[in-house]
Design a protein around this motif. Sequence first.
Motif, PDB file in Angstrom:
ATOM      1  N   UNK A   1       0.556  -1.232  -0.478  1.00  0.00           N
ATOM      2  CA  UNK A   1      -0.613  -0.149  -0.027  1.00  0.00           C
ATOM      3  C   UNK A   1      -0.031   1.018  -0.224  1.00  0.00           C
ATOM      4  N   UNK A   2       1.502   1.289  -0.333  1.00  0.00           N
ATOM      5  CA  UNK A   2       3.037   2.036   0.437  1.00  0.00           C
ATOM      6  C   UNK A   2       3.958   2.685  -0.566  1.00  0.00           C
ATOM      7  N   UNK A   3       3.286   1.392  -1.865  1.00  0.00           N
ATOM      8  CA  UNK A   3       4.648   1.463  -2.825  1.00  0.00           C
ATOM      9  C   UNK A   3       3.817   2.357  -3.676  1.00  0.00           C
ATOM     10  N   UNK A   4       4.784   3.343  -4.893  1.00  0.00           N
ATOM     11  CA  UNK A   4       3.786   3.616  -6.119  1.00  0.00           C
ATOM     12  C   UNK A   4       5.102   3.035  -7.054  1.00  0.00           C
ATOM     13  N   UNK A   5       4.147   2.569  -8.449  1.00  0.00           N
ATOM     14  CA  UNK A   5       4.882   1.909  -8.935  1.00  0.00           C
ATOM     15  C   UNK A   5       5.019   2.565 -10.156  1.00  0.00           C
ATOM     16  N   UNK A   6       6.107   2.938 -11.020  1.00  0.00           N
ATOM     17  CA  UNK A   6       5.560   3.525 -12.514  1.00  0.00           C
ATOM     18  C   UNK A   6       6.448   2.631 -13.781  1.00  0.00           C
TER      19      UNK A   6
ATOM     20  N   UNK B   1      -0.323   8.165  -6.046  1.00  0.00           N
ATOM     21  CA  UNK B   1      -2.461   8.482  -5.597  1.00  0.00           C
ATOM     22  C   UNK B   1      -2.558   8.012  -3.644  1.00  0.00           C
ATOM     23  N   UNK B   2      -1.809   6.946  -3.319  1.00  0.00           N
ATOM     24  CA  UNK B   2      -1.781   6.837  -1.313  1.00  0.00           C
ATOM     25  C   UNK B   2      -0.877   7.319  -0.989  1.00  0.00           C
ATOM     26  N   UNK B   3      -0.043   8.577  -1.543  1.00  0.00           N
ATOM     27  CA  UNK B   3       1.163   8.824  -0.749  1.00  0.00           C
ATOM     28  C   UNK B   3       2.590   8.483  -0.500  1.00  0.00           C
ATOM     29  N   UNK B   4       2.630   7.614  -1.338  1.00  0.00           N
ATOM     30  CA  UNK B   4       3.608   6.072  -1.090  1.00  0.00           C
ATOM     31  C   UNK B   4       4.467   7.225  -0.145  1.00  0.00           C
ATOM     32  N   UNK B   5       5.035   5.977   0.504  1.00  0.00           N
ATOM     33  CA  UNK B   5       6.291   5.945   1.306  1.00  0.00           C
ATOM     34  C   UNK B   5       8.125   5.646  -0.498  1.00  0.00           C
TER      35      UNK B   5
END
Length: 251
Positions: free
Chosen positions: A78-83, A153-157
Amino acid sequence: MIEIQNIHKSFGDKKVLTGIDAIFEPGKVSLIIGGSGSGKSTLLKCIVGLHKPEQGRVFFDKQEFTTMDFEGKVPIRKEIGMLFQNSALFDSMTVEQNIIFTLDMFTEMSKSEKRDRANFCLERVNLINTNKLYPSELSGGMKKRVGIARAIAMNPKYLFCDEPNSGLDPATSILIDELIQELTQEYECTTVVVTHDMNSVMGIGEYIMFLHQGQKFWEGSNRDMLQSDVQELNDFVFASPLMKAAKDTMK
């Protein structure tokens, strides 16, 4: 902070990664560079759990990710943002729906809250009033920015980017690099970028790890890189006349 220890990965009889160690610090853009087939993208996928290494450990802020079961990994995911390299947008969804997709999976937000969050993220990447457009109506650079909007979107850490400038013109690549750097500082993310773009390396490379034939051959800053005596690194970096000129200015 993300720490990886002694990562090994093979596909069949082919060894792709051998004994990779690294520490990626929050608030910094860390780059993984190397030639084609050096194991860059495979390493990134091992870190986020898309590949399982045969040996080695991955820690997210001292929590050992590699040994967790599916349920245990959910809070970190949930804390991961992936491009992803090709942005990986859903062609059948609008820009807004692509961003909200992540919120649908991981949050209990109301529809209006999700819409507000999507609008905020689009504004942050300078794509206001694109909500109802489909990916086929976007340029390559716009698709990348939508991918980034979805990633934050999820305010990633933790923020991971796989070849974010692939297929983009130089001017757009610089804008994407600047955006990644700004968001890293704004969110205090631990950001890891796989790239072969030397403009990115020189522009935002606070920490760089060079892979060669599946092994870590060198690590340091972009300034240190220009003064390295590691032959394999020099062969990779200074294949470009632009980089040769940059090295000459350091003398």
